[in-house]
Write a protein that holds these residues in place. Structure first.
Motif, PDB file in Angstrom:
ATOM      1  N   ASP A 149     -25.287  -5.497 -53.129  1.00  0.00           N
ATOM      2  CA  ASP A 149     -24.427  -6.676 -52.964  1.00  0.00           C
ATOM      3  C   ASP A 149     -23.912  -6.700 -51.531  1.00  0.00           C
ATOM      4  O   ASP A 149     -23.226  -5.756 -51.109  1.00  0.00           O
ATOM      5  CB  ASP A 149     -23.209  -6.596 -53.906  1.00  0.00           C
ATOM      6  CG  ASP A 149     -23.581  -6.694 -55.372  1.00  0.00           C
ATOM      7  OD1 ASP A 149     -24.711  -7.105 -55.670  1.00  0.00           O
ATOM      8  OD2 ASP A 149     -22.716  -6.361 -56.208  1.00  0.00           O
ATOM      9  N   SER A 150     -24.160  -7.781 -50.827  1.00  0.00           N
ATOM     10  CA  SER A 150     -23.633  -7.846 -49.456  1.00  0.00           C
ATOM     11  C   SER A 150     -22.106  -7.906 -49.473  1.00  0.00           C
ATOM     12  O   SER A 150     -21.458  -7.685 -48.460  1.00  0.00           O
ATOM     13  CB  SER A 150     -24.207  -9.041 -48.707  1.00  0.00           C
ATOM     14  OG  SER A 150     -23.750 -10.232 -49.307  1.00  0.00           O
ATOM     15  N   ALA A 151     -21.528  -8.184 -50.661  1.00  0.00           N
ATOM     16  CA  ALA A 151     -20.065  -8.163 -50.807  1.00  0.00           C
ATOM     17  C   ALA A 151     -19.503  -6.742 -50.697  1.00  0.00           C
ATOM     18  O   ALA A 151     -18.294  -6.554 -50.718  1.00  0.00           O
ATOM     19  CB  ALA A 151     -19.666  -8.777 -52.142  1.00  0.00           C
ATOM     20  N   GLY A 177     -30.410 -17.676 -56.971  1.00  0.00           N
ATOM     21  CA  GLY A 177     -30.318 -18.546 -58.144  1.00  0.00           C
ATOM     22  C   GLY A 177     -28.878 -18.719 -58.571  1.00  0.00           C
ATOM     23  O   GLY A 177     -27.954 -18.291 -57.865  1.00  0.00           O
ATOM     24  N   ALA A 178     -28.708 -19.315 -59.751  1.00  0.00           N
ATOM     25  CA  ALA A 178     -27.353 -19.643 -60.219  1.00  0.00           C
ATOM     26  C   ALA A 178     -26.529 -18.389 -60.515  1.00  0.00           C
ATOM     27  O   ALA A 178     -25.351 -18.319 -60.192  1.00  0.00           O
ATOM     28  CB  ALA A 178     -27.446 -20.515 -61.461  1.00  0.00           C
ATOM     29  N   ARG A 179     -27.190 -17.404 -61.146  1.00  0.00           N
ATOM     30  CA  ARG A 179     -26.479 -16.163 -61.478  1.00  0.00           C
ATOM     31  C   ARG A 179     -26.993 -15.035 -60.583  1.00  0.00           C
ATOM     32  O   ARG A 179     -28.116 -15.113 -60.074  1.00  0.00           O
ATOM     33  CB  ARG A 179     -26.744 -15.772 -62.942  1.00  0.00           C
ATOM     34  CG  ARG A 179     -26.334 -16.811 -63.972  1.00  0.00           C
ATOM     35  CD  ARG A 179     -26.931 -16.436 -65.334  1.00  0.00           C
ATOM     36  NE  ARG A 179     -28.395 -16.320 -65.276  1.00  0.00           N
ATOM     37  CZ  ARG A 179     -29.156 -15.871 -66.266  1.00  0.00           C
ATOM     38  NH1 ARG A 179     -28.605 -15.492 -67.396  1.00  0.00           N
ATOM     39  NH2 ARG A 179     -30.480 -15.795 -66.136  1.00  0.00           N
ATOM     40  N   ARG A 210     -14.150 -17.427 -55.618  1.00  0.00           N
ATOM     41  CA  ARG A 210     -12.809 -16.859 -55.683  1.00  0.00           C
ATOM     42  C   ARG A 210     -12.199 -16.708 -54.291  1.00  0.00           C
ATOM     43  O   ARG A 210     -11.033 -16.479 -54.137  1.00  0.00           O
ATOM     44  CB  ARG A 210     -12.858 -15.484 -56.382  1.00  0.00           C
ATOM     45  CG  ARG A 210     -12.923 -15.594 -57.871  1.00  0.00           C
ATOM     46  CD  ARG A 210     -13.423 -14.316 -58.488  1.00  0.00           C
ATOM     47  NE  ARG A 210     -14.808 -14.069 -58.146  1.00  0.00           N
ATOM     48  CZ  ARG A 210     -15.530 -13.068 -58.623  1.00  0.00           C
ATOM     49  NH1 ARG A 210     -14.992 -12.198 -59.418  1.00  0.00           N
ATOM     50  NH2 ARG A 210     -16.785 -12.929 -58.287  1.00  0.00           N
ATOM     51  N   LYS A 235     -15.585  -3.775 -52.941  1.00  0.00           N
ATOM     52  CA  LYS A 235     -16.203  -5.098 -53.046  1.00  0.00           C
ATOM     53  C   LYS A 235     -15.197  -6.141 -52.572  1.00  0.00           C
ATOM     54  O   LYS A 235     -14.048  -6.138 -53.000  1.00  0.00           O
ATOM     55  CB  LYS A 235     -16.567  -5.339 -54.507  1.00  0.00           C
ATOM     56  CG  LYS A 235     -17.422  -6.542 -54.741  1.00  0.00           C
ATOM     57  CD  LYS A 235     -17.901  -6.524 -56.174  1.00  0.00           C
ATOM     58  CE  LYS A 235     -18.511  -7.827 -56.568  1.00  0.00           C
ATOM     59  NZ  LYS A 235     -18.652  -7.903 -58.029  1.00  0.00           N
ATOM     60  N   SER A 288     -30.743 -14.292 -58.749  1.00  0.00           N
ATOM     61  CA  SER A 288     -30.968 -13.983 -57.331  1.00  0.00           C
ATOM     62  C   SER A 288     -31.792 -12.701 -57.187  1.00  0.00           C
ATOM     63  O   SER A 288     -32.693 -12.621 -56.362  1.00  0.00           O
ATOM     64  CB  SER A 288     -29.628 -13.823 -56.607  1.00  0.00           C
ATOM     65  OG  SER A 288     -28.950 -15.063 -56.577  1.00  0.00           O
ATOM     66  N   LEU A 337     -28.295  -8.944 -51.551  1.00  0.00           N
ATOM     67  CA  LEU A 337     -27.849 -10.179 -52.199  1.00  0.00           C
ATOM     68  C   LEU A 337     -26.705 -10.832 -51.433  1.00  0.00           C
ATOM     69  O   LEU A 337     -25.650 -10.225 -51.248  1.00  0.00           O
ATOM     70  CB  LEU A 337     -27.352  -9.865 -53.611  1.00  0.00           C
ATOM     71  CG  LEU A 337     -28.387  -9.335 -54.587  1.00  0.00           C
ATOM     72  CD1 LEU A 337     -27.697  -8.881 -55.859  1.00  0.00           C
ATOM     73  CD2 LEU A 337     -29.439 -10.393 -54.884  1.00  0.00           C
ATOM     74  N   ALA A 338     -26.948 -12.067 -51.019  1.00  0.00           N
ATOM     75  CA  ALA A 338     -25.893 -12.803 -50.306  1.00  0.00           C
ATOM     76  C   ALA A 338     -25.879 -14.252 -50.773  1.00  0.00           C
ATOM     77  O   ALA A 338     -25.549 -15.156 -50.008  1.00  0.00           O
ATOM     78  CB  ALA A 338     -26.127 -12.719 -48.802  1.00  0.00           C
ATOM     79  N   ALA A 339     -26.241 -14.458 -52.035  1.00  0.00           N
ATOM     80  CA  ALA A 339     -26.377 -15.833 -52.516  1.00  0.00           C
ATOM     81  C   ALA A 339     -25.231 -16.275 -53.419  1.00  0.00           C
ATOM     82  O   ALA A 339     -25.316 -17.313 -54.066  1.00  0.00           O
ATOM     83  CB  ALA A 339     -27.719 -16.001 -53.239  1.00  0.00           C
ATOM     84  N   GLY A 340     -24.158 -15.478 -53.466  1.00  0.00           N
ATOM     85  CA  GLY A 340     -23.003 -15.879 -54.274  1.00  0.00           C
ATOM     86  C   GLY A 340     -22.257 -17.014 -53.587  1.00  0.00           C
ATOM     87  O   GLY A 340     -22.306 -17.151 -52.365  1.00  0.00           O
TER      88      GLY A 340
HETATM   89  O1  C5P Z   1     -20.435 -12.705 -58.034  1.00  0.00           O
HETATM   90  P1  C5P Z   1     -20.216 -11.308 -57.571  1.00  0.00           P
HETATM   91  O2  C5P Z   1     -19.005 -11.170 -56.710  1.00  0.00           O
HETATM   92  O3  C5P Z   1     -20.329 -10.261 -58.620  1.00  0.00           O
HETATM   93  O4  C5P Z   1     -21.446 -11.070 -56.584  1.00  0.00           O
HETATM   94  C1  C5P Z   1     -21.947  -9.816 -56.233  1.00  0.00           C
HETATM   95  C2  C5P Z   1     -23.052 -10.013 -55.200  1.00  0.00           C
HETATM   96  O5  C5P Z   1     -24.095 -10.805 -55.746  1.00  0.00           O
HETATM   97  C3  C5P Z   1     -22.564 -10.720 -53.929  1.00  0.00           C
HETATM   98  O6  C5P Z   1     -23.083 -10.042 -52.804  1.00  0.00           O
HETATM   99  C4  C5P Z   1     -23.127 -12.125 -54.076  1.00  0.00           C
HETATM  100  O7  C5P Z   1     -23.448 -12.704 -52.824  1.00  0.00           O
HETATM  101  C5  C5P Z   1     -24.394 -11.879 -54.899  1.00  0.00           C
HETATM  102  N1  C5P Z   1     -24.766 -13.042 -55.731  1.00  0.00           N
HETATM  103  C6  C5P Z   1     -25.993 -13.646 -55.518  1.00  0.00           C
HETATM  104  N2  C5P Z   1     -26.340 -14.739 -56.280  1.00  0.00           N
HETATM  105  C7  C5P Z   1     -25.515 -15.244 -57.208  1.00  0.00           C
HETATM  106  C8  C5P Z   1     -24.252 -14.627 -57.438  1.00  0.00           C
HETATM  107  C9  C5P Z   1     -23.902 -13.528 -56.689  1.00  0.00           C
HETATM  108  O8  C5P Z   1     -26.751 -13.204 -54.643  1.00  0.00           O
HETATM  109  N3  C5P Z   1     -25.887 -16.310 -57.882  1.00  0.00           N
END
Ligand code: C5P
Length: 236
Positions: free
Chosen positions: A112-114, A87-89, A15, A217, A93, A8-11
């Motif tokens: 999470d790529s974070a 997606g949005a959340r 912050r 994270k 995603s 997941l890298a869609a955040g």
């Molecule tokens: O938002 P948060 O810091 O909890 O995000 C955790 C992981 O989810 C991150 O790697 C972020 O890129 C991913 N994410 C996502 N799509 C979103 C929100 C977060 O892929 N809409």
């Protein structure tokens, strides 16, 4: 039984926007590679891994796809991969990522790529627990802070720290179970910040294995500053 990972890298990294000059945090560089790539390099050392699905911010998808193509050749990653828009959340995603998995996939890691520092040993612990029969496995670490439940500015109660765990990613699931959990979440309007929560809501068992303190994270400007201090010449 084939295992894929959804990375997941869609955040939006809101912050961190101030600290990263407006670039989403996953595009920050470490060792001359984007942060999300570090997880791909770790995952590729696992023989069990059959492929990767990258989930990108819709606005950055073409650029990220091009970047992955280049890095794939550069680092000789010999794995199938796909890329989809998030997606949005976070859970949207993940759902988009689940749609992109091939029919041969039987179990899936959600990462999470974070969290760029998850180790291969950690992933191995997850997969070994699945080999022993678990359908949902997550890394957890003991909580060292005292944690209180609060309402506005008042403490309601102090939780028993010995019973608490902080959980991380990657999280590993039998694919049918995770698909069922996400379908149910959609139908019922459940919201969760990790995937295991949705499996728990189904009433299914979620097993924990030891997580890693180093699997931190990167969320706040302070996290980024810490990373900079540790790896200052490497982070651009
Ligand atoms: O938002 P948060 O810091 O909890 O995000 C955790 C992981 O989810 C991150 O790697 C972020 O890129 C991913 N994410 C996502 N799509 C979103 C929100 C977060 O892929 N809409």
């Amino acid at each position: 039984m084939s295992t894929w990972c959804i990375l997941l890298a869609a955040g939006s990294g809101t912050r961190l926007q101030a600290a990263t000059a407006g670039r989403p945090k996953q595009f920050l560089e470490l060792d001359g590679r984007p942060l999300y790539w570090r997880s791909a390099l770790t995952l590729r050392t696992l023989p069990e891994l059959a492929g990767l699905v990258f989930v990108a911010p819709a606005a950055h998808l073409p650029a990220m796809e091009e970047e992955i193509r280049r890095l794939w050749v550069q680092d000789a990653l010999n794995l199938p991969w796909r890329i989809v828009a998030g997606g949005a959340r976070r859970q949207d995603s993940v759902r988009h990522g689940l749609h992109a998995l091939p029919d041969t996939c039987a179990r899936v890691l959600i990462h999470d790529s974070a969290r760029p520092f998850a180790s291969a040993a950690l992933v191995r612990r997850l997969l070994e627990a699945m080999d022993r029969g678990a359908a949902a496995v997550i890394p957890a670490i003991a909580v060292t802070d005292t944690v209180k439940e609060v309402e506005q500015h008042t403490v309601l109660r102090t939780l028993d720290r010995s019973r608490l765990r902080a959980v991380q990613t990657p999280q590993a699931f039998a694919l049918p179970l995770l698909r069922q959990a996400h379908a149910r979440a959609e139908a019922e309007g459940w919201e969760a910040t990790d995937d295991a929560s949705l499996v728990e809501a189904l009433g299914e068992a979620v097993v924990i294995v030891p997580g890693e303190e180093t699997n931190m994270k990167i969320t706040t400007p302070q996290d980024l500053e810490l990373l900079r201090q540790q790896t200052s010449p490497l982070l651009s």
